[in-house]
Scaffold this motif. Structure first.
Motif: not given
Ligand SMILES: Cc1cc2nc3c(=O)[nH]c(=O)nc-3n(C[C@H](O)[C@H](O)[C@H](O)COP(=O)(O)OP(=O)(O)OC[C@H]3O[C@@H](n4cnc5c(N)ncnc54)[C@H](O)[C@@H]3O)c2cc1C
Length: 385
Positions: A321, A350, A323-325, A375, A174, A353, A370, A189-190
């Protein structure tokens, strides 16, 4: 963007080079030195063979990787790719189809009949009666030099931070941050987890269970001086045509002759030390005594065991994956080193972005694994803390 990378083997280092080249900031952490001599990537050589029998997409991708490594040598101003070509034993009836596949993928290829092969490479140990296909867009990557070149290049970039001896114990997807054993936190950020055979320790149990650990024994040899010139002119041999799947890497650029076989690879529960158990060393000595003319155990200068993971269902790598990035890439044996420039390009895109260009490789171009559940990260954090 600020990209945090956990692990500094070939996958993370090349992904970091990609990110920095695209103007991003990178933070790399490894549990040991950077590079670490115990990493799977750290060896004298890794082979780049384009041929994936019956698979034009993967063969074409490997030809692309051949060109990508040459570009990387220029970027990093270091010579680490010996374009020796590769020889693979094939059944006589399949040789033409294999040659055509390589040509279609953009590599030059040549068929050697059994007699030609025996005359040209009498020292190499092909099973009598075996023919082979030689491919030109192939060769030997001097793996330890690749890692040193990447780490050296990154050390001089203002937008790269290297943290040796900082073990990652968990990731919060997160927040895009990794937690370190010393209590520190690296936030970005990633995040990319590229922990090689240790990847299971950083993944939730349902993902970790997907990965099977393998261990393989390798022999390193000095060849007799009288044979040195012949060995130096020998391509990488990815199959000698034996039932046990014997292969070898010739002595190039000051490296020793390296010998191993599929039969020296086994599934294990845990990562052990690099010392080769005597049974497996003797198995390889017996294998090559039967194959290579004049091979003697006193050629041996070193032995080593290496580990790698493979996804249970595909026997290949696993991209997850979290989470987001936030991604995890668990590489696999046989091919993840040679494909590393393509893997790195795709992962960097990836993470930052950008649209990843198709690589022709699974699992990069297919829907990703995934983690199931609400979570994926919490169980992993619980598991390691
Ligand atoms: C015997 C053998 C032969 C092979 N031959 C070939 C070949 O000829 N061609 C080919 O293409 N591929 C080959 N491979 C596969 C290839 O070498 C690997 O897939 C590749 O090197 C894996 O790179 P990696 O960066 O994912 O992992 P690694 O190189 O293992 O790097 C992982 C890094 O993560 C660090 N790390 C682990 N856990 C943590 C943590 N918790 N915190 C911080 N850091 C951590 C480790 O210290 C290490 O430096 C072979 C593999 C083996 C075992």
């Amino acid at each position: 963007m600020r990209v945090v990378l956990a692990g500094c083997g070939v996958i993370a280092l090349l992904t970091a080079v990609e990110c920095v080249s695209a103007g991003h900031e990178v933070v790399l952490a490894d549990q040991a030195d950077i590079p670490f001599t115990g990493a799977t990537s750290f060896d004298r050589h890794r082979v780049l063979r384009a041929l994936h029998p019956g698979d034009l997409a993967t063969t074409s991708a490997a030809v692309g990787a051949h060109h990508a490594w040459i570009e990387l040598e220029h970027l990093l101003s270091t010579a680490f790719y010996e374009q020796s070509g590769a020889l693979t034993a094939v059944a006589a009836g399949e040789a033409t189809a294999v040659r055509d596949l390589l040509n279609a993928a953009g590599s030059k290829a040549e068929v050697f009949g059994a007699d030609e092969l025996a005359a040209e490479f009498p020292h190499a140990g092909f099973v009598p009666g075996t023919g082979a296909v030689f491919e030109s867009h192939a060769g030997i990557l001097l793996a330890d030099r690749v890692l040193a070149a990447c780490a050296g290049w990154l050390r001089w970039r203002a937008n790269a931070e290297l943290h040796p001896h900082r073990k990652v114990i968990g990731v919060d997807a997160d927040r895009a941050e990794v937690r370190l054993a010393d209590g520190g936190i690296l936030r970005g950020d990633a995040v990319l987890l590229a922990a090689g055979p240790w990847s299971r320790e950083l993944l939730a149990p349902e993902l970790a269970r997907e990965l099977v650990l393998h261990r393989q024994t390798l022999l390193y040899c000095d060849v007799p001086p009288a044979d040195a010139a012949a060995w130096a002119a020998t391509p990488a041999i990815t199959s000698l045509g034996s039932t046990g799947g014997a292969w070898l890497v010739p002595p190039v650029a000051g490296t020793p002759l390296k010998l191993s076989a599929a039969s020296a690879c086994r599934v294990v529960d845990e990562i052990g030390g690099p010392t080769a158990p005597s049974w497996w060393r003797e198995h390889l000595i017996d294998t090559f005594t039967a194959l290579i003319p004049g091979f003697r155990r006193d050629w041996l200068i070193d032995t080593r065991d290496c580990h790698y993971l493979a996804r249970r269902s595909t026997l290949g790598p696993m991209l997850a994956v979290l989470g987001d990035r936030v991604l995890s890439y668990a590489a696999c044996g046989g091919s993840s080193f040679k494909f590393a420039p393509l893997i790195a390009r795709s992962l960097a895109a990836r993470l930052t972005g950008a649209a990843p260009a198709p690589t022709g490789l699974e699992p990069l171009d297919r829907p990703l694994v995934r983690a199931s559940g609400v979570h994926p990260i919490r169980p992993a954090l619980r598991g390691v803390s």
